[in-house]
Motif scaffolding. Structure first.
Motif, PDB file in Angstrom:
ATOM      1  N   LEU A  34       6.044  -2.631  -9.463  1.00 20.39           N
ATOM      2  CA  LEU A  34       5.599  -1.611  -8.505  1.00 20.39           C
ATOM      3  C   LEU A  34       4.429  -0.813  -9.068  1.00 20.39           C
ATOM      4  O   LEU A  34       4.379  -0.554 -10.272  1.00 20.39           O
ATOM      5  N   PRO A  35       3.505  -0.377  -8.222  1.00 23.38           N
ATOM      6  CA  PRO A  35       2.483   0.566  -8.691  1.00 23.38           C
ATOM      7  C   PRO A  35       3.123   1.946  -8.862  1.00 23.38           C
ATOM      8  O   PRO A  35       3.711   2.482  -7.932  1.00 23.38           O
ATOM      9  N   VAL A  36       3.037   2.507 -10.065  1.00 22.27           N
ATOM     10  CA  VAL A  36       3.717   3.774 -10.362  1.00 22.27           C
ATOM     11  C   VAL A  36       2.764   4.741 -11.043  1.00 22.27           C
ATOM     12  O   VAL A  36       2.034   4.352 -11.958  1.00 22.27           O
ATOM     13  N   SER A  37       2.778   5.995 -10.617  1.00 19.61           N
ATOM     14  CA  SER A  37       2.050   7.054 -11.332  1.00 19.61           C
ATOM     15  C   SER A  37       3.047   8.013 -11.940  1.00 19.61           C
ATOM     16  O   SER A  37       4.080   8.305 -11.330  1.00 19.61           O
ATOM     17  N   ARG A  64       5.427  -0.769   1.624  1.00 17.83           N
ATOM     18  CA  ARG A  64       5.880   0.265   2.564  1.00 17.83           C
ATOM     19  C   ARG A  64       5.592   1.681   2.093  1.00 17.83           C
ATOM     20  O   ARG A  64       5.810   2.646   2.831  1.00 17.83           O
ATOM     21  N   LEU A  65       5.116   1.813   0.849  1.00 21.21           N
ATOM     22  CA  LEU A  65       4.858   3.154   0.312  1.00 21.21           C
ATOM     23  C   LEU A  65       3.897   3.910   1.218  1.00 21.21           C
ATOM     24  O   LEU A  65       2.914   3.347   1.703  1.00 21.21           O
ATOM     25  N   LYS A  66       4.171   5.196   1.431  1.00 23.57           N
ATOM     26  CA  LYS A  66       3.294   5.996   2.280  1.00 23.57           C
ATOM     27  C   LYS A  66       2.691   7.174   1.517  1.00 23.57           C
ATOM     28  O   LYS A  66       2.258   8.154   2.121  1.00 23.57           O
ATOM     29  N   THR A  67       2.702   7.084   0.198  1.00 17.36           N
ATOM     30  CA  THR A  67       2.086   8.148  -0.600  1.00 17.36           C
ATOM     31  C   THR A  67       0.568   8.058  -0.449  1.00 17.36           C
ATOM     32  O   THR A  67       0.037   6.974  -0.173  1.00 17.36           O
ATOM     33  N   PRO A  68      -0.133   9.182  -0.651  1.00 14.23           N
ATOM     34  CA  PRO A  68      -1.590   9.166  -0.446  1.00 14.23           C
ATOM     35  C   PRO A  68      -2.297   8.092  -1.287  1.00 14.23           C
ATOM     36  O   PRO A  68      -3.226   7.449  -0.810  1.00 14.23           O
ATOM     37  N   ASP A  69      -1.863   7.879  -2.540  1.00 14.04           N
ATOM     38  CA  ASP A  69      -2.564   6.889  -3.369  1.00 14.04           C
ATOM     39  C   ASP A  69      -1.866   5.523  -3.356  1.00 14.04           C
ATOM     40  O   ASP A  69      -2.228   4.632  -4.132  1.00 14.04           O
ATOM     41  N   GLY A  70      -0.839   5.382  -2.500  1.00 15.13           N
ATOM     42  CA  GLY A  70      -0.172   4.090  -2.386  1.00 15.13           C
ATOM     43  C   GLY A  70       0.673   3.719  -3.600  1.00 15.13           C
ATOM     44  O   GLY A  70       1.032   2.559  -3.781  1.00 15.13           O
ATOM     45  N   ARG A  71       0.967   4.691  -4.460  1.00 15.57           N
ATOM     46  CA  ARG A  71       1.774   4.417  -5.654  1.00 15.57           C
ATOM     47  C   ARG A  71       3.061   5.235  -5.612  1.00 15.57           C
ATOM     48  O   ARG A  71       3.101   6.291  -4.989  1.00 15.57           O
ATOM     49  N   VAL A  72       4.083   4.750  -6.301  1.00 15.51           N
ATOM     50  CA  VAL A  72       5.303   5.539  -6.478  1.00 15.51           C
ATOM     51  C   VAL A  72       4.951   6.757  -7.319  1.00 15.51           C
ATOM     52  O   VAL A  72       4.294   6.620  -8.360  1.00 15.51           O
ATOM     53  N   GLN A  73       5.380   7.924  -6.874  1.00 14.14           N
ATOM     54  CA  GLN A  73       5.132   9.147  -7.650  1.00 14.14           C
ATOM     55  C   GLN A  73       6.371   9.415  -8.502  1.00 14.14           C
ATOM     56  O   GLN A  73       7.367   9.943  -8.005  1.00 14.14           O
ATOM     57  N   ALA A  74       6.302   9.044  -9.781  1.00 12.00           N
ATOM     58  CA  ALA A  74       7.481   9.205 -10.634  1.00 12.00           C
ATOM     59  C   ALA A  74       7.702  10.658 -11.041  1.00 12.00           C
ATOM     60  O   ALA A  74       8.821  11.052 -11.337  1.00 12.00           O
ATOM     61  N   ALA A  75       6.638  11.447 -11.036  1.00 18.51           N
ATOM     62  CA  ALA A  75       6.763  12.811 -11.567  1.00 18.51           C
ATOM     63  C   ALA A  75       6.212  13.860 -10.595  1.00 18.51           C
ATOM     64  O   ALA A  75       5.249  14.562 -10.915  1.00 18.51           O
ATOM     65  N   PRO A  76       6.837  14.000  -9.432  1.00 15.34           N
ATOM     66  CA  PRO A  76       6.335  15.019  -8.506  1.00 15.34           C
ATOM     67  C   PRO A  76       6.431  16.416  -9.134  1.00 15.34           C
ATOM     68  O   PRO A  76       7.428  16.723  -9.807  1.00 15.34           O
TER      69      PRO A  76
END
Ligand SMILES: Nc1nc2c(c(=O)[nH]1)N[C@H]1C(S)=C(S)[C@@H](COP(=O)(O)OP(=O)(O)OC[C@H]3O[C@@H](n4cnc5c(=O)[nH]c(N)nc54)[C@H](O)[C@@H]3O)O[C@H]1N2
Ligand SMILES: Nc1nc2c(c(=O)[nH]1)N[C@H]1C(S)=C(S)[C@@H](COP(=O)(O)OP(=O)(O)OC[C@H]3O[C@@H](n4cnc5c(=O)[nH]c(N)nc54)[C@H](O)[C@@H]3O)O[C@H]1N2
Ligand code: SF4
Ligand SMILES: [Mo]
Length: 702
Positions: A252-255, A543-555
């Motif tokens: 997965l793409p993750v930030s 299906r991610l709908k975050t602005p950068d299309g990545r999982v946000q691991a640390a909101p």
């Protein structure tokens, strides 16, 4: 006389079991239910059924169920014509909003709002016209942290990964009791069989719960935990995973993973053990076992959502699945791809765009935490709530400090309830507008197909005639919208009946016109047992709908909440903490008026460990007084080795003997409302979700 066999799903709880119901039509046209059984041909539930489904017949026949609108004059209730009732609602609400502003009208939507598709499709047709910020629902005494975390990490509050229970090798359950609840945010009919299958294929089940629950009793391992301290256990696990190099990569793409690793560095298993009461060795071993399993999933529900760090817990659950490579992976946690896809067709939600007037609690997706409802009614000043529209809910029994809410409701200028019972909440209304009963309307599950452990779909036909003069929920909302719009000049868009909206959703959905399945309402009608669309598959990246299309691991809000957790003093030794429980023959507060469900062994008691009883000089079966900051109740106590010492348990949804309640059978049952003890000030500060579990109480002889 003719007999017909119908197939449709039960939509009383999240399991959506298929039913086969035999109905007899008499010569005079009237109908009678002959039997209700599990539908063996339902590909999802495979014949599973629980006692509540049989009680659908009792709901149908209950003389206390309201069948026509009622208006209250003082303490007496008179029938009123539908048209007159709609006009009255429109007039009173419009008048109150004209004098006091739009926010003077509040809305509360209860749990059946997501179990009845007419409410899903049409309640907002009317409620949206009110343009009030005082919107409340049962979400904030339940699963709000799940939505908030999905919104922050994945960009949509409904994009919730579901445990792939049928393919996992290791399932870690915290604060859920699916053997009794039949699963929640995990639509899983026949969960007992699926858990057996998990063990039969060599998989392991571990349950973390301050009570040896029915699910804990069948697990390979049960760990007691101090109520409200699950974040400590999860942090200790996550710390171990990083410290011992037990993480696995994810495609997965993750930030933000580095920020996570850094933020949790202070929370080692030794320190976390002191908070949660689980030994450091156990915490580390749990992390190792989880990481060693080929496919593992961590899942937590009510017990970890309705506590002061509910959102933190749900974030940590996601992270444990993520860093072990089990997020979006078969046998781990997967998102559904439902036939009517609300994730694709709706926006992802928003958080803290405004706050409640009195306590400054954050909105989520346009709703404020219901713990604030009473104070918004009771606190004078600009924006004070003066009227309430309650829909399919019983907040007097289901929200914290119910007695305070009861006092608040009694002082409203106006209240209308859309509900078929005259209960602890609706009795405060001036008007009760009763919709048709469950088997009298059709249904399509947009909520629980979205949360199911397989992709499934089915359309459920009404099987009993709509009685003459009766209205479905959605029709009540359309009529209210028309009456209100014509009085206020609000613009009303055209609408379609629910089934046509579902047809559109199916056609435009992932299995619709542009797919090989070509699903439509007509196709579903040809398959009355429902259709299986296959196991869940990895799909989160797309299906991610975050602005950068990545999982946000640390909101950011979660990193900040870690500091709140760190600053929290360690729990006081010696205090008794109250938690809740459910029973297979209950459904929150509203299915206690059927003999078939309330008979049998008493189940209303306060459960307490024998050592705690002895320490207080109490004995099994005695009457005790339980006191919290907000109130006290008197109830029978039962000695129970199931309980962790220092923890007591009381079910919610009871206490029907309040003045004026018209539920003949329920009234006569023993039991009190746990929410006469729960505290509206104990919240998960991040989401505003009520902390219904872990309430400090004192217990003494009555
Ligand atoms: N202490 C404590 N409190 C809890 C919980 C807990 O575990 N512990 N659990 C919480 C949870 S998870 C939930 S979901 C809430 C539930 O809280 P609520 O939703 O407020 O309460 P319910 O008991 O579900 O009441 C449902 C109401 O809807 C009516 N109803 C049923 N079907 C329909 C329908 O089709 N149409 C209409 N219009 N009305 C209908 C019933 O008559 C009843 O009045 O309680 C919460 N409260
Ligand atoms: N029979 C029946 N089924 C139901 C319902 C019902 O009322 N009756 N209600 C339905 C609804 S609306 C919902 S939301 C679901 C809920 O479904 P679940 O979440 O599966 O059910 P609960 O019984 O609330 O399970 C919560 C568990 O958390 C434990 N617990 C309490 N506090 C803590 C804590 O601090 N930490 C940990 N780890 N555990 C804790 C409790 O002992 C309990 O076993 O059930 C649904 N199904
Ligand atoms: S578990 Fe019981 S109440 Fe829930 S859907 Fe199945 S039959 Fe209905
Ligand atoms: Mo719930």
């Amino acid at each position: 006389m003719t007999r017909t066999l119908h197939h449709r799903a039960c939509h009383l709880c999240e399991a959506i079991c298929g039913l086969s119901i035999e109905v007899e039509r008499q010569a005079d046209g009237s109908q009678r239910i002959l039997s209700i059984k599990g539908d063996a041909e339902d590909p999802f539930s495979r014949g599973h059924i629980c006692p509540k489904a049989v009680a659908l017949q009792d709901i149908q026949d209950d003389p206390d169920r309201l069948r026509q609108p009622l208006r209250r004059h003082g303490d007496s209730w008179q029938p009123i014509a539908w048209a007159e009732a709609f006009e009255l609602v429109a007039e009173r609400l419009a008048d109150i909003q004209r004098r006091h502003g739009a926010n003077a009208v509040a809305v509360y939507q209860g749990n059946p709002s997501v179990h009845n598709y007419g409410l899903m499709t049409h309640s907002n047709y009317f409620l949206g016209l009110l343009k009030t910020r005082n919107r409340y629902s049962a979400t904030s005494v339940d699963q709000l942290p799940h939505h908030l975390i999905s919104h922050l990490m994945y960009g949509h509050g409904l994009l919730i990964p579901i445990p792939d229970i049928d393919h996992t090798d290791f399932m870690l359950i915290l604060g859920a009791n699916p053997l009794v609840s039949n699963g929640s945010i995990m639509t899983v009919p026949d969960v007992a069989r699926r858990l057996k299958a998990l063990r039969a294929r060599g998989g392991r089940l571990v349950v973390v719960d301050p009570r040896r629950s029915e699910t804990a009793a069948v697990a390979d391992r049960h760990l007691f935990i101090r109520p409200g301290e699950d974040a400590a256990l999860l942090l200790g696990m996550l710390h171990t995973l990083f410290a011992e190099g037990l993480t696995r990569p994810t495609p997965l793409p993750v930030s933000g993973l580095d920020a996570v690793r850094e933020a949790i560095a202070p929370f080692d298993s030794e320190a976390m053990s002191r908070r949660c009461g689980v030994s450091a060795g156990e915490i580390r071993q749990l992390a190792r076992d989880f990481a060693a399993a080929e496919r593992a999933v961590c899942y937590g529900r009510m017990g970890i959502s309705t506590q002061p760090f509910g959102s933190l817990c749900q974030w940590l659950v996601q992270l444990i699945n993520l860093v072990t490579g089990n997020l979006d992976r078969e046998g781990g946690a997967l998102c559904t791809l439902p036939a009517v896809d609300l994730v694709a067709s709706t926006s992802g939600g928003h958080y803290a765009r405004w706050r409640s007037r009195v306590s400054g609690l954050p909105e989520f997706a346009g709703e404020l935490p219901v713990a604030a409802l009473a104070e918004e009614i009771l606190t004078p000043g600009e924006g004070q709530v003066r009227a309430l529209v309650s829909v399919a809910g019983n907040p007097v029994l289901s929200t914290p400090n119910g007695r305070q809410l009861e006092r608040a409701l009694a002082g409203l200028e106006f209240m209308v309830s859309i509900d078929f019972y005259h209960n602890e909440t609706t009795r405060h209304a001036e008007l009760i507008l009763p919709p048709t009963a469950p088997l009298e309307h059709d249904h399509y599950d947009t909520s629980f197909n979205l949360l199911a452990v397989r992709n499934v779909t089915r359309f459920n036909e009404a099987l009993l005639d709509k009685p003459e003069g009766a209205l479905h929920d959605w029709e009540i909302f359309v009529a209210l919208a028309r009456a209100f719009a014509s009085r206020t000049g609000a613009e009303l868009k055209p609408t379609l009946p629910p089934e046509q909206l579902i047809d559109l959703g199916l056609r435009h959905g992932p299995y619709g016109e542009r797919s090989e399945h070509r699903l439509s309402l007509a196709v579903l009608r040809e398959h009355p047992h429902g259709l299986d669309l296959g196991p869940l598959r990895p799909n989160l990246a797309g299906r991610l709908k975050t602005p950068d299309g990545r999982v946000q691991a640390a909101p950011e809000p979660l990193l900040a909440d870690l500091q709140r957790f760190a600053a929290q003093p360690a729990p006081e030794a010696g205090a008794l903490l109250l938690i809740g429980r459910r029973h297979p023959r209950s459904n929150n507060s509203w299915m206690h008026n059927y003999r078939r469900l309330v008979k049998g062994k008493p189940r209303h008691q306060l459960l307490m460990h024998p050592e705690d009883l002895a320490r207080r000089g109490l004995v099994d079966g005695q009457r005790v007084r339980v006191r919290s900051r907000v109130g006290e109740v008197e109830v029978d106590v039962a000695a129970s080795e199931e309980m962790m010492p220092g923890v007591v348990s009381l079910p919610h949804g009871w206490g029907h003997d309040r003045a004026g309640v018209r539920l003949a059978i329920a009234r006569a049952q023993p039991g009190v409302s746990a929410n006469d003890l729960t505290d509206e000030r104990r919240l998960d500060a991040l989401s505003g979700n009520a902390a219904l579990n872990g309430i400090p109480v004192e217990v003494e002889a009555a």
